[in-house]
Motif scaffolding. Structure first.
Motif, PDB file in Angstrom:
ATOM      1  N   THR A  69      -8.211   4.951  24.976  1.00  0.00           N
ATOM      2  CA  THR A  69      -9.305   5.571  25.717  1.00  0.00           C
ATOM      3  C   THR A  69      -9.372   7.052  25.376  1.00  0.00           C
ATOM      4  OG1 THR A  69      -7.873   5.925  27.626  1.00  0.00           O
ATOM      5  CG2 THR A  69      -9.227   3.932  27.632  1.00  0.00           C
ATOM      6  N   ALA A  70     -10.559   7.597  25.516  1.00  0.00           N
ATOM      7  CA  ALA A  70     -10.785   9.003  25.216  1.00  0.00           C
ATOM      8  C   ALA A  70     -11.972   9.494  26.023  1.00  0.00           C
ATOM      9  CB  ALA A  70     -11.049   9.189  23.721  1.00  0.00           C
ATOM     10  N   ILE A  71     -12.073  10.801  26.110  1.00  0.00           N
ATOM     11  CA  ILE A  71     -13.229  11.436  26.748  1.00  0.00           C
ATOM     12  C   ILE A  71     -14.018  12.151  25.667  1.00  0.00           C
ATOM     13  CG2 ILE A  71     -14.016  13.148  28.416  1.00  0.00           C
ATOM     14  CD1 ILE A  71     -11.418  12.586  29.979  1.00  0.00           C
ATOM     15  N   ILE A  72     -15.328  11.889  25.659  1.00  0.00           N
ATOM     16  CA  ILE A  72     -16.207  12.573  24.709  1.00  0.00           C
ATOM     17  C   ILE A  72     -17.181  13.458  25.472  1.00  0.00           C
ATOM     18  CG2 ILE A  72     -16.067  10.801  22.922  1.00  0.00           C
ATOM     19  CD1 ILE A  72     -19.048  10.089  24.021  1.00  0.00           C
ATOM     20  N   GLU A  73     -17.737  14.404  24.750  1.00  0.00           N
ATOM     21  CA  GLU A  73     -18.754  15.294  25.299  1.00  0.00           C
ATOM     22  C   GLU A  73     -19.928  15.303  24.334  1.00  0.00           C
ATOM     23  OE1 GLU A  73     -17.517  18.989  27.538  1.00  0.00           O
ATOM     24  OE2 GLU A  73     -18.266  19.860  25.674  1.00  0.00           O
ATOM     25  N   MET A  74     -21.118  15.360  24.872  1.00  0.00           N
ATOM     26  CA  MET A  74     -22.322  15.417  24.052  1.00  0.00           C
ATOM     27  C   MET A  74     -22.428  16.818  23.435  1.00  0.00           C
ATOM     28  SD  MET A  74     -22.918  12.440  24.922  1.00  0.00           S
ATOM     29  CE  MET A  74     -22.179  11.533  26.255  1.00  0.00           C
ATOM     30  N   ILE A  75     -22.805  16.880  22.177  1.00  0.00           N
ATOM     31  CA  ILE A  75     -22.855  18.171  21.483  1.00  0.00           C
ATOM     32  C   ILE A  75     -24.207  18.857  21.616  1.00  0.00           C
ATOM     33  CG2 ILE A  75     -22.783  19.294  19.223  1.00  0.00           C
ATOM     34  CD1 ILE A  75     -20.650  17.370  18.388  1.00  0.00           C
ATOM     35  N   TYR A  76     -25.273  18.105  21.418  1.00  0.00           N
ATOM     36  CA  TYR A  76     -26.590  18.725  21.275  1.00  0.00           C
ATOM     37  C   TYR A  76     -27.444  18.618  22.531  1.00  0.00           C
ATOM     38  CZ  TYR A  76     -25.154  18.307  16.432  1.00  0.00           C
ATOM     39  OH  TYR A  76     -24.445  18.378  15.270  1.00  0.00           O
ATOM     40  N   ASP A  77     -28.142  19.669  22.840  1.00  0.00           N
ATOM     41  CA  ASP A  77     -29.156  19.648  23.887  1.00  0.00           C
ATOM     42  C   ASP A  77     -30.417  19.032  23.277  1.00  0.00           C
ATOM     43  OD1 ASP A  77     -27.453  20.910  25.661  1.00  0.00           O
ATOM     44  OD2 ASP A  77     -28.128  22.910  25.090  1.00  0.00           O
ATOM     45  N   ASN A  78     -31.275  18.542  24.113  1.00  0.00           N
ATOM     46  CA  ASN A  78     -32.565  17.979  23.687  1.00  0.00           C
ATOM     47  C   ASN A  78     -32.424  16.751  22.790  1.00  0.00           C
ATOM     48  OD1 ASN A  78     -33.870  20.066  25.098  1.00  0.00           O
ATOM     49  ND2 ASN A  78     -33.569  21.430  23.360  1.00  0.00           N
TER      50      ASN A  78
ATOM     51  N   ASP B 196     -31.532  12.575  23.121  1.00  0.00           N
ATOM     52  CA  ASP B 196     -31.451  11.508  24.124  1.00  0.00           C
ATOM     53  C   ASP B 196     -30.158  10.718  23.933  1.00  0.00           C
ATOM     54  OD1 ASP B 196     -31.795   9.503  25.964  1.00  0.00           O
ATOM     55  OD2 ASP B 196     -33.534   8.607  24.980  1.00  0.00           O
ATOM     56  N   TYR B 197     -29.184  10.990  24.770  1.00  0.00           N
ATOM     57  CA  TYR B 197     -27.900  10.296  24.748  1.00  0.00           C
ATOM     58  C   TYR B 197     -27.841   9.196  25.806  1.00  0.00           C
ATOM     59  CZ  TYR B 197     -25.733  14.064  21.940  1.00  0.00           C
ATOM     60  OH  TYR B 197     -25.388  14.949  20.959  1.00  0.00           O
ATOM     61  N   SER B 198     -28.953   8.847  26.413  1.00  0.00           N
ATOM     62  CA  SER B 198     -28.947   7.963  27.577  1.00  0.00           C
ATOM     63  C   SER B 198     -28.258   6.623  27.325  1.00  0.00           C
ATOM     64  CB  SER B 198     -30.361   7.747  28.104  1.00  0.00           C
ATOM     65  OG  SER B 198     -31.177   7.139  27.118  1.00  0.00           O
ATOM     66  N   LEU B 199     -28.292   6.096  26.110  1.00  0.00           N
ATOM     67  CA  LEU B 199     -27.608   4.829  25.840  1.00  0.00           C
ATOM     68  C   LEU B 199     -26.090   4.948  26.017  1.00  0.00           C
ATOM     69  CD1 LEU B 199     -29.568   3.485  22.731  1.00  0.00           C
ATOM     70  CD2 LEU B 199     -29.662   2.635  25.089  1.00  0.00           C
ATOM     71  N   LEU B 200     -25.573   6.147  25.848  1.00  0.00           N
ATOM     72  CA  LEU B 200     -24.121   6.348  26.005  1.00  0.00           C
ATOM     73  C   LEU B 200     -23.710   6.540  27.456  1.00  0.00           C
ATOM     74  CD1 LEU B 200     -23.239   8.632  22.960  1.00  0.00           C
ATOM     75  CD2 LEU B 200     -22.937   6.165  23.200  1.00  0.00           C
ATOM     76  N   PHE B 201     -24.668   6.466  28.379  1.00  0.00           N
ATOM     77  CA  PHE B 201     -24.347   6.606  29.798  1.00  0.00           C
ATOM     78  C   PHE B 201     -24.226   5.254  30.484  1.00  0.00           C
ATOM     79  CE2 PHE B 201     -27.086  10.658  29.427  1.00  0.00           C
ATOM     80  CZ  PHE B 201     -26.052  11.319  28.791  1.00  0.00           C
ATOM     81  N   LYS B 202     -24.352   4.175  29.728  1.00  0.00           N
ATOM     82  CA  LYS B 202     -24.317   2.826  30.292  1.00  0.00           C
ATOM     83  C   LYS B 202     -23.006   2.140  29.926  1.00  0.00           C
ATOM     84  CE  LYS B 202     -29.293   2.533  29.849  1.00  0.00           C
ATOM     85  NZ  LYS B 202     -30.405   1.976  29.110  1.00  0.00           N
ATOM     86  N   ALA B 203     -22.279   1.649  30.932  1.00  0.00           N
ATOM     87  CA  ALA B 203     -21.016   0.950  30.693  1.00  0.00           C
ATOM     88  C   ALA B 203     -21.240  -0.224  29.741  1.00  0.00           C
ATOM     89  CB  ALA B 203     -20.431   0.463  32.008  1.00  0.00           C
ATOM     90  N   ASP B 204     -20.268  -0.455  28.898  1.00  0.00           N
ATOM     91  CA  ASP B 204     -20.233  -1.547  27.920  1.00  0.00           C
ATOM     92  C   ASP B 204     -21.161  -1.354  26.725  1.00  0.00           C
ATOM     93  OD1 ASP B 204     -18.218  -2.974  29.305  1.00  0.00           O
ATOM     94  OD2 ASP B 204     -19.724  -3.834  30.636  1.00  0.00           O
ATOM     95  N   THR B 205     -21.826  -0.202  26.616  1.00  0.00           N
ATOM     96  CA  THR B 205     -22.603   0.078  25.417  1.00  0.00           C
ATOM     97  C   THR B 205     -21.637   0.185  24.243  1.00  0.00           C
ATOM     98  OG1 THR B 205     -24.364   1.238  26.600  1.00  0.00           O
ATOM     99  CG2 THR B 205     -24.097   1.765  24.266  1.00  0.00           C
ATOM    100  N   GLU B 206     -21.899  -0.566  23.185  1.00  0.00           N
ATOM    101  CA  GLU B 206     -21.027  -0.570  22.008  1.00  0.00           C
ATOM    102  C   GLU B 206     -21.611   0.332  20.929  1.00  0.00           C
ATOM    103  OE1 GLU B 206     -20.639  -4.712  21.001  1.00  0.00           O
ATOM    104  OE2 GLU B 206     -19.047  -4.985  22.495  1.00  0.00           O
ATOM    105  N   PHE B 207     -20.734   0.978  20.176  1.00  0.00           N
ATOM    106  CA  PHE B 207     -21.167   1.930  19.163  1.00  0.00           C
ATOM    107  C   PHE B 207     -20.211   1.922  17.975  1.00  0.00           C
ATOM    108  CE2 PHE B 207     -18.644   4.063  22.416  1.00  0.00           C
ATOM    109  CZ  PHE B 207     -17.613   4.603  21.665  1.00  0.00           C
ATOM    110  N   TYR B 208     -20.716   2.444  16.857  1.00  0.00           N
ATOM    111  CA  TYR B 208     -19.890   2.707  15.683  1.00  0.00           C
ATOM    112  C   TYR B 208     -19.543   4.191  15.680  1.00  0.00           C
ATOM    113  CZ  TYR B 208     -21.437  -1.813  13.929  1.00  0.00           C
ATOM    114  OH  TYR B 208     -21.696  -3.149  13.800  1.00  0.00           O
TER     115      TYR B 208
END
Length: 100
Positions: A63-72, A74-86
């Motif tokens: 497990t890890a904690i990430i932070e969004m880098i850019y303003d403006n 749309d990171y909304s998909l990363l705010f939903k539990a179980d969203t999978e990513f590469y």
């Protein structure tokens, strides 16, 4: 609210045996490692910064904690539990994960 202060808990795994796999596990602390996430099923690269996480062997989950880098952006998909990513470094897919 700016994206750059939003933090999300993720579970990640860095590939061990793929052609484009990393040679070593990245440092997930101190905002040093800044790859992109690509939500599975999309093509948009989302810049993130790892701010905390444990070092494990390549091929193991952690497990890890990430932070969004850019303003403006749309990171909304990363705010939903179980969203999978590469996890990408440039065009190379070096790992995968999901939002917890």
């Amino acid at each position: 609210m700016t994206n750059s202060k939003i933090q999300v808990l993720v579970e990640v795994e860095f590939f061990k045996e793929k052609q484009m796999a990393r040679k070593t596990f990245p440092n997930l602390e101190n905002r040093i490692y800044q790859p992109h996430f690509v939500v599975k099923g999309t093509k948009e690269y989302l810049g993130v910064c790892f701010v905390a996480g444990n070092i494990v062997e390549l091929g193991e989950k952690t497990t890890a904690i990430i932070e969004m880098i850019y303003d403006n952006v749309d990171y909304s998909l990363l705010f939903k539990a179980d969203t999978e990513f590469y996890i990408t470094e440039g065009a190379n897919i070096v790992g995968q994960g999901k939002v917890i």
